[in-house]
Enzyme design. Structure first.
Site, mmCIF file in Angstrom:
data_model
loop_
_atom_site.group_PDB
_atom_site.id
_atom_site.type_symbol
_atom_site.label_atom_id
_atom_site.label_comp_id
_atom_site.label_asym_id
_atom_site.label_seq_id
_atom_site.Cartn_x
_atom_site.Cartn_y
_atom_site.Cartn_z
ATOM 1 N N ILE A 77 12.226 63.916 -40.621
ATOM 2 C CA ILE A 77 12.854 64.193 -41.921
ATOM 3 C C ILE A 77 13.971 63.175 -42.092
ATOM 4 O O ILE A 77 14.775 62.979 -41.173
ATOM 5 C CB ILE A 77 13.362 65.652 -42.035
ATOM 6 C CG1 ILE A 77 14.057 65.881 -43.394
ATOM 7 C CG2 ILE A 77 14.287 66.034 -40.912
ATOM 8 C CD1 ILE A 77 14.267 67.363 -43.720
ATOM 9 N N ALA A 78 13.972 62.511 -43.216
ATOM 10 C CA ALA A 78 14.990 61.479 -43.432
ATOM 11 C C ALA A 78 15.181 61.245 -44.922
ATOM 12 O O ALA A 78 14.243 61.368 -45.716
ATOM 13 C CB ALA A 78 14.569 60.168 -42.755
ATOM 14 N N VAL A 79 16.411 60.901 -45.258
ATOM 15 C CA VAL A 79 16.770 60.596 -46.640
ATOM 16 C C VAL A 79 17.487 59.246 -46.646
ATOM 17 O O VAL A 79 18.331 58.972 -45.780
ATOM 18 C CB VAL A 79 17.692 61.705 -47.216
ATOM 19 C CG1 VAL A 79 18.186 61.332 -48.615
ATOM 20 C CG2 VAL A 79 16.955 63.046 -47.246
ATOM 21 N N GLU A 110 13.214 68.635 -32.379
ATOM 22 C CA GLU A 110 14.243 68.017 -31.538
ATOM 23 C C GLU A 110 15.222 67.285 -32.436
ATOM 24 O O GLU A 110 14.820 66.708 -33.450
ATOM 25 C CB GLU A 110 13.640 66.993 -30.561
ATOM 26 C CG GLU A 110 13.162 67.600 -29.268
ATOM 27 C CD GLU A 110 11.790 68.213 -29.413
ATOM 28 O OE1 GLU A 110 11.014 67.690 -30.234
ATOM 29 O OE2 GLU A 110 11.498 69.219 -28.733
ATOM 30 N N ASN A 115 23.977 64.538 -33.885
ATOM 31 C CA ASN A 115 23.565 64.456 -35.294
ATOM 32 C C ASN A 115 24.058 65.700 -36.056
ATOM 33 O O ASN A 115 23.302 66.634 -36.337
ATOM 34 C CB ASN A 115 22.051 64.317 -35.391
ATOM 35 C CG ASN A 115 21.592 63.939 -36.785
ATOM 36 O OD1 ASN A 115 22.326 64.086 -37.749
ATOM 37 N ND2 ASN A 115 20.366 63.451 -36.886
ATOM 38 N N TYR A 122 19.770 72.363 -40.125
ATOM 39 C CA TYR A 122 18.832 73.250 -39.428
ATOM 40 C C TYR A 122 19.448 74.633 -39.194
ATOM 41 O O TYR A 122 18.788 75.653 -39.393
ATOM 42 C CB TYR A 122 18.407 72.625 -38.096
ATOM 43 C CG TYR A 122 17.720 71.288 -38.238
ATOM 44 C CD1 TYR A 122 16.851 71.032 -39.294
ATOM 45 C CD2 TYR A 122 17.932 70.260 -37.317
ATOM 46 C CE1 TYR A 122 16.230 69.798 -39.433
ATOM 47 C CE2 TYR A 122 17.314 69.024 -37.443
ATOM 48 C CZ TYR A 122 16.463 68.804 -38.513
ATOM 49 O OH TYR A 122 15.850 67.583 -38.654
#
Ligand SMILES: CC(C)(COP(=O)(O)OP(=O)(O)OC[C@H]1O[C@@H](n2cnc3c(N)ncnc32)[C@H](O)[C@@H]1OP(=O)(O)O)[C@@H](O)C(=O)NCCC(=O)NCCS
Length: 158
Positions: A77-79, A110, A115, A122
């Protein structure tokens, strides 16, 4: 600012690989071929699209098994850094969780222990830390937490 989620298109995978180098500079960013393999395997990927910039985020999950005996794993998952902090990551994660909830699958992932943004995201969605993997990331050697969200039936999910 508006964005929409849609199934990730193969034509966007080069852009995903570009974004990887921005968001994961220390940890062996995925190449286009890695994303191709994920789609070939049938894993479910969503893209976040804007009119101004096209693809600005992506996220993928594997959901294996059938209802009552299923398991899900967040693969990515990344933006785009220029688009972070606008609710896009939250929307992407919710799309993945909705897929898992369709078959009441617990969800695992993970995350680097440093982070904070991702861990905050999460935890806000019911994940808790269940373990630690030392030197999980390469080549940085950073540690990872394993996090899990218990199974939720679609009608019970927030
Ligand atoms: C993690 C990531 C996907 C979040 O996406 P985003 O679009 O910036 O996040 P959102 O704007 O949707 O924020 C959702 C929640 O994430 C958390 N969050 C986001 N940025 C944060 C920050 N800088 N610090 C702490 N928490 C943060 C908060 O819980 C936030 O909810 P809130 O706004 O109600 O406080 C994004 O920061 C990112 O792409 N990071 C680089 C790639 C990465 O680390 N991926 C995760 C790998 S496991």
């Amino acid at each position: 600012m508006t964005f929409r989620l849609a199934p990730l298109q193969r034509g966007d995978l080069a852009r995903c690989a570009e974004l990887e180098t921005l968001v994961f500079p220390d940890d062996d960013p995925w190449r286009e071929s890695a994303f191709q393999s994920e789609l070939d395997a049938g894993y479910e990927y969503f893209g976040a699209y804007t009119d101004e910039a096209g693809l600005v985020g992506y996220a993928g999950v594997s959901v294996l098994g059938v209802k009552g005996n299923a398991e899900a794993s967040v693969h990515n998952i990344a933006v785009d850094p220029a688009w972070q902090g606008k609710g896009i990551g939250r929307a992407l994660l919710r799309a993945l969780l909705a897929r898992a909830d369709e078959v009441a699958a617990p969800v695992y992932l993970e995350v680097r222990t440093d982070n904070e943004a991702a861990i905050g995201l999460y935890e806000a969605h019911g994940f808790t830390r269940i373990g630690m993997r030392r030197r999980y990331y390469w080549p940085s050697g950073a540690d990872a937490y394993t996090m899990a969200r218990p199974a939720q039936a679609a009608e019970e999910a927030p």
